[in-house]
Design a protein around this motif. Structure first.
Motif, PDB file in Angstrom:
ATOM      1  N   ASP A  42       0.815  -1.215   0.000  1.00 35.41           N
ATOM      2  CA  ASP A  42       0.000   0.000   0.000  1.00 35.41           C
ATOM      3  C   ASP A  42       0.847   1.264   0.000  1.00 35.41           C
ATOM      4  O   ASP A  42       0.553   2.218   0.707  1.00 35.41           O
ATOM      5  N   THR A  43       1.914   1.250  -0.792  1.00 36.68           N
ATOM      6  CA  THR A  43       2.776   2.445  -0.801  1.00 36.68           C
ATOM      7  C   THR A  43       2.108   3.607  -1.522  1.00 36.68           C
ATOM      8  O   THR A  43       2.517   4.746  -1.376  1.00 36.68           O
ATOM      9  N   ASP A  44       1.087   3.315  -2.300  1.00 41.99           N
ATOM     10  CA  ASP A  44       0.305   4.381  -2.922  1.00 41.99           C
ATOM     11  C   ASP A  44      -0.635   4.903  -1.832  1.00 41.99           C
ATOM     12  O   ASP A  44      -1.685   4.341  -1.574  1.00 41.99           O
ATOM     13  N   LEU A  45      -0.194   5.998  -1.181  1.00 40.16           N
ATOM     14  CA  LEU A  45      -0.866   6.404   0.066  1.00 40.16           C
ATOM     15  C   LEU A  45      -2.278   6.920  -0.131  1.00 40.16           C
ATOM     16  O   LEU A  45      -3.029   7.083   0.829  1.00 40.16           O
ATOM     17  N   LYS A  46      -2.639   7.162  -1.384  1.00 37.71           N
ATOM     18  CA  LYS A  46      -3.997   7.670  -1.619  1.00 37.71           C
ATOM     19  C   LYS A  46      -5.035   6.593  -1.312  1.00 37.71           C
ATOM     20  O   LYS A  46      -6.192   6.874  -1.081  1.00 37.71           O
ATOM     21  N   ARG A  47      -4.614   5.343  -1.347  1.00 37.39           N
ATOM     22  CA  ARG A  47      -5.578   4.273  -1.099  1.00 37.39           C
ATOM     23  C   ARG A  47      -5.624   3.925   0.383  1.00 37.39           C
ATOM     24  O   ARG A  47      -4.646   4.069   1.096  1.00 37.39           O
ATOM     25  N   ASN A  48      -6.767   3.415   0.801  1.00 41.69           N
ATOM     26  CA  ASN A  48      -6.942   3.121   2.215  1.00 41.69           C
ATOM     27  C   ASN A  48      -6.539   1.685   2.533  1.00 41.69           C
ATOM     28  O   ASN A  48      -7.227   0.738   2.181  1.00 41.69           O
ATOM     29  N   SER A  49      -5.422   1.534   3.211  1.00 45.26           N
ATOM     30  CA  SER A  49      -4.896   0.197   3.417  1.00 45.26           C
ATOM     31  C   SER A  49      -5.720  -0.612   4.405  1.00 45.26           C
ATOM     32  O   SER A  49      -5.891  -1.810   4.249  1.00 45.26           O
ATOM     33  N   GLU A  50      -6.244   0.065   5.417  1.00 47.36           N
ATOM     34  CA  GLU A  50      -6.962  -0.664   6.457  1.00 47.36           C
ATOM     35  C   GLU A  50      -8.190  -1.348   5.873  1.00 47.36           C
ATOM     36  O   GLU A  50      -8.455  -2.524   6.106  1.00 47.36           O
ATOM     37  N   GLU A  51      -8.904  -0.599   5.059  1.00 48.85           N
ATOM     38  CA  GLU A  51     -10.108  -1.132   4.436  1.00 48.85           C
ATOM     39  C   GLU A  51      -9.794  -2.346   3.558  1.00 48.85           C
ATOM     40  O   GLU A  51     -10.504  -3.334   3.557  1.00 48.85           O
ATOM     41  N   ALA A  52      -8.692  -2.220   2.824  1.00 51.76           N
ATOM     42  CA  ALA A  52      -8.312  -3.317   1.929  1.00 51.76           C
ATOM     43  C   ALA A  52      -7.961  -4.556   2.729  1.00 51.76           C
ATOM     44  O   ALA A  52      -8.303  -5.676   2.347  1.00 51.76           O
ATOM     45  N   THR A  53      -7.272  -4.369   3.841  1.00 47.90           N
ATOM     46  CA  THR A  53      -6.918  -5.544   4.650  1.00 47.90           C
ATOM     47  C   THR A  53      -8.161  -6.167   5.241  1.00 47.90           C
ATOM     48  O   THR A  53      -8.250  -7.394   5.326  1.00 47.90           O
ATOM     49  N   VAL A  54      -9.087  -5.336   5.670  1.00 47.03           N
ATOM     50  CA  VAL A  54     -10.322  -5.886   6.226  1.00 47.03           C
ATOM     51  C   VAL A  54     -10.999  -6.761   5.174  1.00 47.03           C
ATOM     52  O   VAL A  54     -11.424  -7.882   5.451  1.00 47.03           O
ATOM     53  N   ALA A  55     -11.055  -6.261   3.935  1.00 46.57           N
ATOM     54  CA  ALA A  55     -11.704  -7.017   2.854  1.00 46.57           C
ATOM     55  C   ALA A  55     -10.958  -8.330   2.593  1.00 46.57           C
ATOM     56  O   ALA A  55     -11.570  -9.382   2.408  1.00 46.57           O
ATOM     57  N   ILE A  56      -9.638  -8.266   2.608  1.00 43.69           N
ATOM     58  CA  ILE A  56      -8.851  -9.480   2.353  1.00 43.69           C
ATOM     59  C   ILE A  56      -9.017 -10.475   3.502  1.00 43.69           C
ATOM     60  O   ILE A  56      -9.230 -11.661   3.295  1.00 43.69           O
ATOM     61  N   ARG A  57      -8.980  -9.937   4.701  1.00 45.55           N
ATOM     62  CA  ARG A  57      -9.116 -10.801   5.871  1.00 45.55           C
ATOM     63  C   ARG A  57     -10.485 -11.484   5.881  1.00 45.55           C
ATOM     64  O   ARG A  57     -10.597 -12.670   6.187  1.00 45.55           O
ATOM     65  N   GLU A  58     -11.493 -10.724   5.507  1.00 49.02           N
ATOM     66  CA  GLU A  58     -12.849 -11.272   5.466  1.00 49.02           C
ATOM     67  C   GLU A  58     -12.918 -12.418   4.446  1.00 49.02           C
ATOM     68  O   GLU A  58     -13.480 -13.479   4.720  1.00 49.02           O
ATOM     69  N   ALA A  59     -12.304 -12.206   3.282  1.00 44.97           N
ATOM     70  CA  ALA A  59     -12.321 -13.242   2.248  1.00 44.97           C
ATOM     71  C   ALA A  59     -11.503 -14.465   2.697  1.00 44.97           C
ATOM     72  O   ALA A  59     -11.910 -15.606   2.487  1.00 44.97           O
ATOM     73  N   PHE A  60     -10.362 -14.221   3.327  1.00 44.48           N
ATOM     74  CA  PHE A  60      -9.546 -15.331   3.843  1.00 44.48           C
ATOM     75  C   PHE A  60     -10.347 -16.129   4.882  1.00 44.48           C
ATOM     76  O   PHE A  60     -10.337 -17.354   4.880  1.00 44.48           O
TER      77      PHE A  60
END
Ligand code: GLU
Length: 458
Positions: A42-60
């Protein structure tokens, strides 16, 4: 220790292609008592990393995959990357480049006019003069100028790149100090002890650059496995046009995670002619060296077929639990297990089961017009009215079958004279599982009410 990783760039949801590489990495680590780690790029700081991890964690979580240790966020590691940039600068393996955007554009234009590959011309590689003022430099790696970069890919075999065709002194840190993708991947893979990198072959052309960096940094190069893409049935790269790409959409569409993982493991890998793979089977048989070289084709029917298989074979308790998500609580029904059993035989998805269940549990509020017009006639209404009279007790399916057969015989009728009209009155349409089991699930009292409703319909 054998260590693999999944390193998604956060896009807000987990793509099924990503889940496939995650699964391959997971299986290889778990089958070898290794480690499987998760890194959010998530080095592209414009994106929200926390949200993305939540989505990935949910799918996992939904798929039953887990990872070891804490999640690594690249956005929290800028100081680590800066330290290694400095090290390379100090060792003379990287350098500052003060080329302006205008100069770069000019170089590009000349190269284009001469039909040359656009590449940096190395003008600051050995620069020792006074740097131009007012320019924040980018940092470039001193890449080899000629020769070959070779590696053995676990899937593709020997891969060779001609330096002159692919490389230049590429940027490792931008003028604002932020590191570039190839640099952060190498630093992290090395520091996280990744021994095997399994990823999409869209990254194949990054690999020679990464090898240059491993060498410059004195890190050992991991083993790479570049997995060919998943295409749609039209041969084009899988996209939303072909079907859902978000893993959690599959949950909503009524697919079981076991079916999705089974589907994905087979997209690009096989073991004899086997089609059905439980997690246990996958752990036993999967080896990334056996992944196919060529791209695979997304086949929606195959996924449906696998899903139907798991729906048919899973224990009642498990399906009943998953069905709650679709608003049906089989455990709360008197004949819940029977109802689920008769529906699962003919369902491709949990949504099919939910629709079938709701049409049996609830009295119809409206009737399918076509079915109504076809099967509800003055004659069939009369038959239904008579049939109602023989319903006194609650019976099981075979009990209903016996009394129905007697009824038909006594009245000189065939099953078809009754069955479809009965289905329409009970469920609102003419498709439902075996009528006698449906009768058992609904019970005599309620059957009579539903027949009355159609008899009284104006
Ligand atoms: N972050 C990259 C992506 O999502 C993957 C990087 C890698 O696997 O090396 O495409």
């Amino acid at each position: 220790m054998l260590t693999t990783r999944f390193a998604p760039s956060p896009t807000g949801y987990l793509h099924i292609g990503g889940l496939r590489t995650a699964l391959y990495s997971y299986l290889y680590a778990r089958a070898n008592n290794g480690k499987f780690v998760l890194r959010i790029e998530d080095t592209d700081l414009k994106r929200n990393s926390e949200e993305a991890t939540v989505a990935i964690r949910e799918a996992f979580d939904w798929c039953g995959l887990d990872y070891d240790g804490e999640v690594t966020y690249q956005s929290k590691r800028f100081d680590v990357y800066a330290e290694y940039v400095k090290k390379l600068l100090d060792e003379g393996k990287a350098y500052k480049c003060y080329m302006t955007k205008e100069e770069l554009d000019e170089l590009r234009a000349t190269q284009e006019a001469n039909k040359q590959r656009p590449k940096y011309d190395g003008r600051y590689r050995d620069f020792t003069g006074t740097p131009p003022e007012g320019i924040d430099p980018v940092i470039r790696i001193k890449a080899p100028l000629r020769g070959e970069i070779k590696f053995k890919d676990g899937i593709k075999g020997d891969v060779k790149f001609n330096v002159e065709d692919i490389l230049d002194d590429f940027i490792i840190a931008r003028s604002d100090g932020t590191p570039t993708y190839n640099f952060t991947v190498v630093i992290d893979d090395a520091l996280m002890g990744i021994t095997h990198v399994i990823r999409g072959d869209d990254h194949l052309s990054n690999t020679p650059k990464q090898i240059v960096l491993y060498d410059a940094l004195g890190f050992s190069v991991p083993e790479f496995f570049h997995v060919a893409m998943i295409n749609g049935e039209d041969g084009k790269k899988l996209s939303k046009r072909h079907g859902a790409t978000d893993v959690m959409e599959y949950k909503k569409m009524g697919y079981l995670p076991e079916a999705l993982l089974n589907f994905l493991v087979r997209l690009g890998w096989s073991h004899g002619d086997d089609e059905i793979f439980s997690m246990e089977d996958m752990l036993k048989f999967f080896d990334p060296h056996d992944i196919n070289k060529s791209s695979s084709t997304y086949n929606a029917q195959k996924l449906d077929w696998l899903n139907a298989h798991y729906i048919k074979t899973f224990p009642y308790e498990r399906l009943a639990k998953d069905m709650k998500f679709f608003g049906v609580d089989f455990d709360s029904l008197k004949k819940g297990e029977l109802l689920l059993d008769i529906l699962r035989e003919r369902s491709k998805t949990l949504v099919d089961i939910a629709n079938g269940a709701l049409s049996i549990i609830n009295a119809p509020t409206e009737y399918d017009q076509k079915a109504y017009d076809k099967f509800i006639t003055p004659e069939s209404l009369e038959i239904l009215s008579k049939f109602k009279d023989i319903l006194t007790l609650n019976l099981d399916a075979s009990g209903y079958e016996t009394i129905t057969k007697e009824f038909l015989e006594q009245n000189g009728l065939k099953l078809k004279d009754l069955a479809q009209a009965l289905r329409v009155s009970l469920t609102g349409n003419s498709v439902s599982p075996s009528i006698f089991e449906v009768l058992e699930v609904i019970g005599s009292e309620e059957i009579k009410k539903r027949i009355d409703a159609i008899l009284n319909k104006k």
